[in-house]
Design a protein around this motif. Sequence first.
Motif, short mmCIF file in Angstrom:
data_model
loop_
_atom_site.label_atom_id
_atom_site.label_comp_id
_atom_site.label_asym_id
_atom_site.label_seq_id
_atom_site.Cartn_x
_atom_site.Cartn_y
_atom_site.Cartn_z
N VAL A 103 -5.59 -31.19 28.70
CA VAL A 103 -5.73 -29.79 28.28
C VAL A 103 -5.41 -28.86 29.45
CG1 VAL A 103 -7.40 -28.05 27.54
CG2 VAL A 103 -7.35 -30.27 26.41
N ALA A 104 -5.94 -29.18 30.63
CA ALA A 104 -5.71 -28.32 31.80
C ALA A 104 -4.24 -28.24 32.17
CB ALA A 104 -6.53 -28.84 32.99
N THR A 105 -3.53 -29.37 32.14
CA THR A 105 -2.10 -29.33 32.48
C THR A 105 -1.31 -28.54 31.45
OG1 THR A 105 -1.65 -31.45 31.39
CG2 THR A 105 -2.13 -31.53 33.75
N SER A 106 -1.73 -28.61 30.19
CA SER A 106 -1.02 -27.88 29.13
C SER A 106 -1.25 -26.38 29.21
CB SER A 106 -1.48 -28.38 27.76
OG SER A 106 -1.07 -29.70 27.57
N LEU A 112 -8.00 -24.20 36.15
CA LEU A 112 -7.25 -25.27 35.49
C LEU A 112 -6.63 -26.23 36.51
CD1 LEU A 112 -5.59 -23.13 32.68
CD2 LEU A 112 -7.37 -24.87 32.39
N HIS A 113 -6.18 -25.70 37.63
CA HIS A 113 -5.63 -26.54 38.70
C HIS A 113 -6.71 -27.47 39.26
CE1 HIS A 113 -2.97 -27.66 41.95
NE2 HIS A 113 -3.77 -27.14 42.87
N GLN A 122 4.49 -34.76 40.41
CA GLN A 122 5.23 -33.65 39.81
C GLN A 122 4.32 -32.50 39.34
OE1 GLN A 122 8.60 -33.10 39.53
NE2 GLN A 122 8.77 -34.84 40.92
N ILE A 123 3.39 -32.80 38.47
CA ILE A 123 2.60 -31.74 37.84
C ILE A 123 1.69 -31.05 38.84
CG2 ILE A 123 0.83 -31.23 36.11
CD1 ILE A 123 2.09 -33.49 34.41
#
Length: 158
Positions: free
Chosen positions: A22-25, A59-60, A109-110
């Motif tokens: 959810v956080a990455t989205s 979120l990070h 990457q993310i």
Amino acid sequence: MEDFLLSVHVLAAIVFIGGSAVATSLFPRYVPVAVPVAVGAGSPAPPPEDRSRAVAVALHRITRGYSLLGLVVPAAGLVLAFAQGRSGEIWITLSMILTAAAGILLALQIYPRQRDALATPGDRDRLRPLSMLADVYNLLWAAVVVMMIVRPGAGGGA
């Protein structure tokens, strides 16, 4: 002991992997972007209301923290697979490969792209690859969940 391991495996997946997914989205939606200068006005246009540095930072942090805690998921899964004598089954191997791919994608990457986006706001176009990578990350986890249910090659189904 197997019931305990399965419970840890499933609960950690729901909480930690789900939380990081959810956080990455959501991160690309909230991270600030560079504000273009209004043409002819001389002053910058107001920032979009839906962007919040504080939310993006949170979120990070969730991405990092939950992803590290999410290491419990493959660890418990491997111990459970050995305890059940299933470690040689193809669905376990495929799940571990997809899990490793998701972890590598997140770590290399993310997370670094999130950090860069927070350090230097760019335009919205710069966030598109980050959104795409988050989608791939989530699809990898969805595939793992399907394999946990279907268990291809397990001989006898679920």
